[in-house]
Design an enzyme around this catalytic site. Sequence first.
Site, PDB file in Angstrom:
ATOM      1  N   GLU A 149       0.841  -1.203   0.000  1.00  0.00           N
ATOM      2  CA  GLU A 149       0.000   0.000   0.000  1.00  0.00           C
ATOM      3  C   GLU A 149       0.873   1.250   0.000  1.00  0.00           C
ATOM      4  O   GLU A 149       0.632   2.209  -0.750  1.00  0.00           O
ATOM      5  CB  GLU A 149      -0.918  -0.002   1.223  1.00  0.00           C
ATOM      6  CG  GLU A 149      -1.757   1.259   1.381  1.00  0.00           C
ATOM      7  CD  GLU A 149      -2.046   1.601   2.823  1.00  0.00           C
ATOM      8  OE1 GLU A 149      -1.847   2.776   3.199  1.00  0.00           O
ATOM      9  OE2 GLU A 149      -2.456   0.702   3.587  1.00  0.00           O
ATOM     10  N   HIS A 150       1.915   1.252   0.826  1.00  0.00           N
ATOM     11  CA  HIS A 150       2.852   2.376   0.847  1.00  0.00           C
ATOM     12  C   HIS A 150       3.553   2.526  -0.498  1.00  0.00           C
ATOM     13  O   HIS A 150       3.681   3.635  -1.030  1.00  0.00           O
ATOM     14  CB  HIS A 150       3.909   2.152   1.936  1.00  0.00           C
ATOM     15  CG  HIS A 150       3.466   2.523   3.308  1.00  0.00           C
ATOM     16  ND1 HIS A 150       4.108   3.474   4.066  1.00  0.00           N
ATOM     17  CD2 HIS A 150       2.446   2.075   4.077  1.00  0.00           C
ATOM     18  CE1 HIS A 150       3.512   3.595   5.245  1.00  0.00           C
ATOM     19  NE2 HIS A 150       2.498   2.734   5.277  1.00  0.00           N
ATOM     20  N   GLU A 175       6.410   3.413  11.547  1.00  0.00           N
ATOM     21  CA  GLU A 175       4.968   3.454  11.789  1.00  0.00           C
ATOM     22  C   GLU A 175       4.573   2.426  12.834  1.00  0.00           C
ATOM     23  O   GLU A 175       3.766   2.698  13.723  1.00  0.00           O
ATOM     24  CB  GLU A 175       4.205   3.206  10.485  1.00  0.00           C
ATOM     25  CG  GLU A 175       2.693   3.229  10.648  1.00  0.00           C
ATOM     26  CD  GLU A 175       1.959   2.928   9.347  1.00  0.00           C
ATOM     27  OE1 GLU A 175       0.762   2.564   9.424  1.00  0.00           O
ATOM     28  OE2 GLU A 175       2.565   3.044   8.272  1.00  0.00           O
TER      29      GLU A 175
END
Length: 455
Positions: free
Chosen positions: A84-85, A161
């Site tokens: 996704e990143h 994160e």
Amino acid sequence: MRPLRPLFVFAVLFCVIVVDSPLRASAAEDIPKLFDPKVTTLVNGLEVVVLEDHRAPVVTHMVWYRIGAADEQPLKSGIAHFLEHLMFKGTKNLEPGEFSAIVAENGGQENAFTSQDYTAYYQNVSVDKLPLFMEMEADRMNNLVLTDDIVAPELKVVLEERSQRTDNDPGALFGEQFAAAQFLAHPYGTPVIGWRHEIENLTTQDALDWYNTYYTPNNAILIVAGDVKAEEVFELAEKYYGPIPARDIPERERVQEPPQLAKRTIEMSDKRVREPSWRQSYLAPSGRSEDQANLRALEVLSQILGGGVTSRIYGDLVVDQKIATNAGAYYNSGSYDNSTFVVYGSPTADHSLDDVEAAVQAIIQDVIENGVTEKELNRAKRKLLADAIYARDSIRGAANIFGGALASGETIESIVNWPQHISEVTAKQVQDAAREVFDERQSVVGRLTPEDVKS
């Protein structure tokens, strides 16, 4: 970005008139639709859903992939979220960062989120920019470029994160342990962001393998909601997404839970915890269940037990007995495989976790033995249906609901018929659902406390 948890999977889709009179089982025809989805499927397998809403010249454009963290292979946890990143990096036609720059230059908003069951990407834009963003989204569906120089720095971003959102948050760490105890074999027991030691070993090839296997139009859903006409959207979808070839994708197979025969209890203490908390979760059916009536009954039960300050649990523990600072319940039917029904609470300073647990269990036992009242039933159904009124202002909210439900294996029919099914739930169905879901053998009790504090 972590996905937002919907309180009720379909509550945002429809408008009803809220009155104090009881809802009649035969009143389904009185519930008007708020959205009338238009649907088509391209030759390459891309499902296209259009939700027309002409109140403002804006549009939400979303692509949902039917692939999430629970589909990852052993030792590769976190790859769905990691990709996704990486999808915000360059393509054959756009330099790294150019996608986001173009969105910003055109006054749009963008983001993405990964769940156990899907990964989604979206842009909120003025309607005249839809062709541009559709072209760019189609481009990264087929032309993503990844190299070690691009992937390695982003891996550090993901690890940071995890540090900020999980490792530095005792509640998040506890949540991971709690899920792992609930799902003994199923991959829902693995966190979406992944286990740190496995994230550290993800490679460029892992990302390319995931992308080349699952990011294909026949594994995706395009949702467009806003000031558009369906036929025009279908033409744009054919123009930009239609040329992308379909690919063979593996059958969606996951390890399933063995029979759960023993209640589990987990306890965790951490000096960063300010107040103790208690929760108990029970295995519950998912939205793909054939017994849709039972699903709707569980949603009504969740509203009765935990739907705000008028709910049984909050009213009894917080308002009346004053043994808890907060308490409630929730159930999310929007998962591909079995979900959970959760009850929870935090004690006041002069009460204990045992007090909270005993009080919640007394309420559950009362529902099992005596059911719910017609007043509670009607209030819960009215609240569920009335929530849709306020959601009419959110174009993206409707797109989220349709995308999440379809990517989790549900059907357009189940979404559209949600208000009717809710309106038809009976008190007996709610009691039967409670008797079925509150099986102690399929439950986990969790206790999170400050260090040196016991229940």
